[in-house]
Design a protein around this motif. Sequence first.
Motif, PDB file in Angstrom:
ATOM      1  N   THR A  34       0.917  -2.262   5.106  1.00 39.36           N
ATOM      2  CA  THR A  34       0.433  -0.896   5.320  1.00 39.36           C
ATOM      3  C   THR A  34       0.504  -0.559   6.792  1.00 39.36           C
ATOM      4  O   THR A  34       0.355  -1.432   7.660  1.00 39.36           O
ATOM      5  N   THR A  46      -6.210   0.082  -3.455  1.00 40.56           N
ATOM      6  CA  THR A  46      -6.406  -1.116  -2.649  1.00 40.56           C
ATOM      7  C   THR A  46      -7.559  -1.938  -3.190  1.00 40.56           C
ATOM      8  O   THR A  46      -7.498  -3.173  -3.212  1.00 40.56           O
ATOM      9  N   ASN A  82      -1.592   1.816   7.812  1.00 41.14           N
ATOM     10  CA  ASN A  82      -2.924   2.368   8.009  1.00 41.14           C
ATOM     11  C   ASN A  82      -3.844   1.227   8.457  1.00 41.14           C
ATOM     12  O   ASN A  82      -4.173   0.340   7.684  1.00 41.14           O
ATOM     13  N   LYS A  83      -4.238   1.253   9.712  1.00 44.76           N
ATOM     14  CA  LYS A  83      -5.036   0.156  10.273  1.00 44.76           C
ATOM     15  C   LYS A  83      -6.380   0.013   9.578  1.00 44.76           C
ATOM     16  O   LYS A  83      -6.870  -1.112   9.375  1.00 44.76           O
ATOM     17  N   GLU A  84      -6.976   1.137   9.212  1.00 44.35           N
ATOM     18  CA  GLU A  84      -8.281   1.094   8.545  1.00 44.35           C
ATOM     19  C   GLU A  84      -8.153   0.423   7.168  1.00 44.35           C
ATOM     20  O   GLU A  84      -8.965  -0.437   6.802  1.00 44.35           O
ATOM     21  N   THR A  85      -7.124   0.794   6.419  1.00 44.39           N
ATOM     22  CA  THR A  85      -6.889   0.172   5.119  1.00 44.39           C
ATOM     23  C   THR A  85      -6.588  -1.314   5.282  1.00 44.39           C
ATOM     24  O   THR A  85      -7.093  -2.155   4.527  1.00 44.39           O
ATOM     25  N   GLN A 127      -1.689  -8.554   7.908  1.00 46.25           N
ATOM     26  CA  GLN A 127      -1.217  -7.180   7.775  1.00 46.25           C
ATOM     27  C   GLN A 127       0.213  -7.146   8.299  1.00 46.25           C
ATOM     28  O   GLN A 127       0.487  -7.513   9.439  1.00 46.25           O
ATOM     29  N   GLU A 140     -10.837  -7.865   5.542  1.00 46.80           N
ATOM     30  CA  GLU A 140     -12.251  -8.234   5.531  1.00 46.80           C
ATOM     31  C   GLU A 140     -12.732  -8.628   4.136  1.00 46.80           C
ATOM     32  O   GLU A 140     -13.603  -9.496   3.994  1.00 46.80           O
ATOM     33  N   LEU A 200      -7.506  -3.333   7.721  1.00 50.62           N
ATOM     34  CA  LEU A 200      -8.693  -4.091   8.119  1.00 50.62           C
ATOM     35  C   LEU A 200      -9.652  -4.259   6.952  1.00 50.62           C
ATOM     36  O   LEU A 200     -10.237  -5.334   6.758  1.00 50.62           O
ATOM     37  N   SER A 201      -9.808  -3.214   6.142  1.00 53.67           N
ATOM     38  CA  SER A 201     -10.688  -3.303   4.971  1.00 53.67           C
ATOM     39  C   SER A 201     -10.190  -4.376   4.010  1.00 53.67           C
ATOM     40  O   SER A 201     -10.974  -5.185   3.491  1.00 53.67           O
ATOM     41  N   ASP A 237       0.836  -1.208   0.000  1.00 55.83           N
ATOM     42  CA  ASP A 237       0.000   0.000   0.000  1.00 55.83           C
ATOM     43  C   ASP A 237       0.871   1.259   0.000  1.00 55.83           C
ATOM     44  O   ASP A 237       2.079   1.203   0.292  1.00 55.83           O
TER      45      ASP A 237
END
Length: 407
Positions: A336, A316, A338-341, A356, A347, A343-344, A221
């Motif tokens: 990455t 992504t 970026n935790k939000e990226t 990750q 999922e 996790l997305s 990422d």
Amino acid sequence: MNKREKTIMKLLNTTTKNNVLQSMMRILDTHREELLEANQKDLDAFTKEDQAMYDRLVVDNKKIDGMIEAVRQVASQKDPVGKVISEKHLDNGLEILNKTSPFGTIMIIYESRPDVTIEAAVLAFKANSKILLKGGKEAIHSNKVLVSFWHKALSEHNLEHDYIKLLTLNREQTQAFLKEPTEPLDLIVPRGGERLIAFVKEHAICAVLVSGRGNNFLYVDTEADWTMSLEVIKNAKTDKISACNALDKILINESIDGFEDKLQELTTLLKSQNVTILGDKSVASKFDEVEEIKDKSIWYEEFLALKCCIATVKSTEEAISKINTYSGGHSSTIMTNNKETGLSFMEQVDSAAVYQNASTRFTDGGAMGVGAELAISTDKLHHRGPLGLEQLVTNKYYVFGNGQVRV
């Protein structure tokens, strides 16, 4: 007594099972030379055209130590049979227990790896199932010796040898056995490539649990730690090329800072490890050492070799789409911070294990804390990921009444 009754194994208590496993550990340790001599016969007869298969075939003292440790781990785990999953007391007086239960007879088909003869058998035995071991002809001497060790361990505790059986069938005989088994089969685990899996699915008349191909992807990422990414890629690609959790495909976001310099670093690293690099047009056009991918079908391939593909993506979402289109559903990683990226990605990617900032090489029973594994399942029923002791059971409902009838 019909065939079904003959092949159901009586429930053994945990102490008896563990005593057999203690015997097996001792036999493996004290009969090393016998196993090494048998394995050498297999190695001498093997042509090294398939380096990954040859690597999996080799048994040395370190591999024997690993076999012993696998048996020890299973012996230390709780018995998976007879555990209460749920308990309900209904208004009509019925008491309903859902408990874990043995599968019955499990057949595993595998190539090259003699250690599977230990791991599959120890798991099935502790889970109180019968195991039919259909190993490849390239490991026949090693497997015969290992199964003789199992039979010695069983005999020491006055148990019949039927719990663990080696099948020496050719392709035609295997096909006939799958279509019309001479004994009931409850589950088949084909542990190999797509051709083997397709062959078993075509001919089997019982449940098949797929241990699928690897073809694992890693996506870098824009917010990745580049130094970390290089370390993870090196480990995932080169640590053990014969493993189904090895890395095959690398996707890089084209908006990453210093894109071309980073690509140069990556290709230099891979070349230093003797990795053959294939790339999409945007990558191959920049580097002479990268061969352009002409046939898109290569994105479906699991390499099991010092070979990988590199491609660029714009987002992504594009990386997720590409992975879900081509991967074997085994393991996928995003690099990455970026935790939000992250996790997305985890999922939405349809793989048995998603990571990750870590190597795909951890998709392994021992590395994930499961212990010995029968396979890495890429199926969604009845289990996905490392198929360890706890997963090698089915369930049964126990309904206790006192004369209730349904009205």
